[in-house]
Design an enzyme around this catalytic site. Structure first.
Site, mmCIF file in Angstrom:
data_model
loop_
_atom_site.group_PDB
_atom_site.id
_atom_site.type_symbol
_atom_site.label_atom_id
_atom_site.label_comp_id
_atom_site.label_asym_id
_atom_site.label_seq_id
_atom_site.Cartn_x
_atom_site.Cartn_y
_atom_site.Cartn_z
ATOM 1 N N LYS A 156 -34.411 69.786 -98.315
ATOM 2 C CA LYS A 156 -33.453 68.810 -98.853
ATOM 3 C C LYS A 156 -32.383 68.565 -97.778
ATOM 4 O O LYS A 156 -31.269 69.100 -97.831
ATOM 5 C CB LYS A 156 -32.871 69.354 -100.166
ATOM 6 C CG LYS A 156 -32.390 68.271 -101.095
ATOM 7 C CD LYS A 156 -32.132 68.831 -102.479
ATOM 8 C CE LYS A 156 -31.237 67.972 -103.318
ATOM 9 N NZ LYS A 156 -31.659 66.609 -103.549
HETATM 10 N N1 PMP Z 1 -37.162 63.965 -104.857
HETATM 11 C C1 PMP Z 1 -36.017 63.715 -104.203
HETATM 12 C C2 PMP Z 1 -36.065 62.911 -102.957
HETATM 13 C C3 PMP Z 1 -34.793 64.182 -104.707
HETATM 14 O O1 PMP Z 1 -33.654 63.926 -104.075
HETATM 15 C C4 PMP Z 1 -34.797 64.912 -105.914
HETATM 16 C C5 PMP Z 1 -33.496 65.397 -106.495
HETATM 17 N N2 PMP Z 1 -33.120 66.632 -105.980
HETATM 18 C C6 PMP Z 1 -36.020 65.164 -106.548
HETATM 19 C C7 PMP Z 1 -37.184 64.678 -105.995
HETATM 20 C C8 PMP Z 1 -36.094 66.002 -107.791
HETATM 21 O O2 PMP Z 1 -35.835 67.352 -107.454
HETATM 22 P P1 PMP Z 1 -35.186 68.347 -108.492
HETATM 23 O O3 PMP Z 1 -35.960 68.247 -109.738
HETATM 24 O O4 PMP Z 1 -35.334 69.676 -107.825
HETATM 25 O O5 PMP Z 1 -33.770 67.946 -108.663
#
Ligand code: PMP
Length: 322
Positions: A156
């Site tokens: 991330k």
């Molecule tokens: N894809 C992206 C690009 C994101 O930014 C997010 C949000 N964090 C998600 C998927 C979903 O991830 P999560 O369920 O861990 O928040």
């Protein structure tokens, strides 16, 4: 009245004192990684529940490894610090928690090595990120998702979010609510900040981890709910763009977006343009579980105030082993 506080330079400080230098490497080059974590207020229980705290920090350790960064705390310490910060803020509403690890040095020069890391957390109120009650109108983006050989989407990474921002703003200008990325292979990848699920013939399908997606925490939660509560196994496989158009149901999921159902893709209705039965069931279970209302999912959430649990301090309540 809640207090605006941050964890910054090793302590809890007023948010307005948590400032970084304009020469900070992370700000200039996007060299850092972050997490987005929600906490849900439950008015009946007078309790604030932090959702999937450890899972998010485990992902931060992985992002950090890819970026040659050191998280300056153990997992247990991160949990304690976060719970103590959230408790000190005294929120009685839904909030968002944003821990960030970044290259701190005020140095010009693009690299990841020989740079000092810094870590902070801020907390802010958060309602809906997208409108989850109404169906979302999605459009397949002309921007492709960053490939693992370019900026790894499984980390991330701060700088990687330019890719998401370009797609989201393009979707907005075209009159859509949200963008759907294809990856470099031309398969469906994810939304700008959400993972994607479709339902075809009673089968739940989502792109695989090799498809350049962020390994979403909510994605895993949906797979768990589908299997345990609906007896549905999720198929992880490449999805074609036109499968979105012929799917019976489609949903987007993420910490911010929560679970949102999709009414149309590229101006074609998904199914009959209404929320489908599988999506509705999963959404309803999810919203109950995250607010601490389903005992069988109490392992998903950590109570901040401990109102009904002997009022242990937030940090110590958080570091329970299981
Ligand atoms: N894809 C992206 C690009 C994101 O930014 C997010 C949000 N964090 C998600 C998927 C979903 O991830 P999560 O369920 O861990 O928040």
């Amino acid at each position: 009245m809640a207090k605006q506080l941050a964890y910054f330079k090793g302590g809890i400080v007023p948010l307005e004192e948590a400032n970084i230098n304009i020469m900070c490497h992370g700000f200039n080059y996007g060299t850092g990684c972050f997490e987005g974590i929600r906490a849900y207020w439950n008015p009946e229980q007078e309790e604030l529940f932090v959702l999937f705290l450890e899972e998010h920090y485990k992902r931060m350790f992985k992002s950090a490894k890819i970026l040659f960064m050191e998280v300056p705390h153990s997992l247990d310490e991160l949990v304690t610090i976060t719970m103590d910060l959230v408790k000190a803020c005294e929120y009685r509403q839904d909030i968002y928690i944003r821990p960030t690890l970044y290259k701190e040095d005020p140095i010009v020069g693009v690299r990841l090595h020989n740079l000092k890391d810094a870590f902070h957390i801020y907390v802010a109120p958060m309602g809906e990120y997208v409108d989850t009650a109404r169906g979302l109108k999605c459009g397949v983006s002309s921007w492709r998702r960053i490939d693992d050989t370019m900026i790894p989407a499984r980390a991330k990474v701060i700088g990687g979010y330019i890719n998401s921002a370009l797609a989201k703003t393009e979707a907005y200008h075209r009159g859509f609510d949200e963008a759907i990325f294809l990856n470099a292979d031309g398969h469906v990848c994810e939304g700008s900040a959400e993972n994607v699920f479709i339902v075809r013939e009673n089968t739940l399908v989502t792109p695989g981890l090799y498809d350049n997606i962020l390994e979403g925490v909510t994605r895993r939660a949906i797979m768990e709910l589908a299997e345990r509560e609906l007896g549905l196994e999720t198929e992880c496989r490449p999805i074609d763009r036109t499968e979105l158009m012929v799917a019976d149901e489609m949903m987007l999921c993420g910490t911010g977006a929560q679970i949102a159902w999709v009414s149309s893709v590229d101006s074609r209705l998904v199914g009959d343009g209404k929320e489908g039965p599988i999506t509705r069931k999963i959404r309803s279970l999810y919203y109950d579980a995250v607010r601490g209302n389903l005992p069988q999912y109490s392992h998903w959430v950590k109570p901040v105030y401990g109102t009904r649990r002997g009022a242990a301090p937030a940090g110590s309540a958080a570091v329970s082993p299981a």
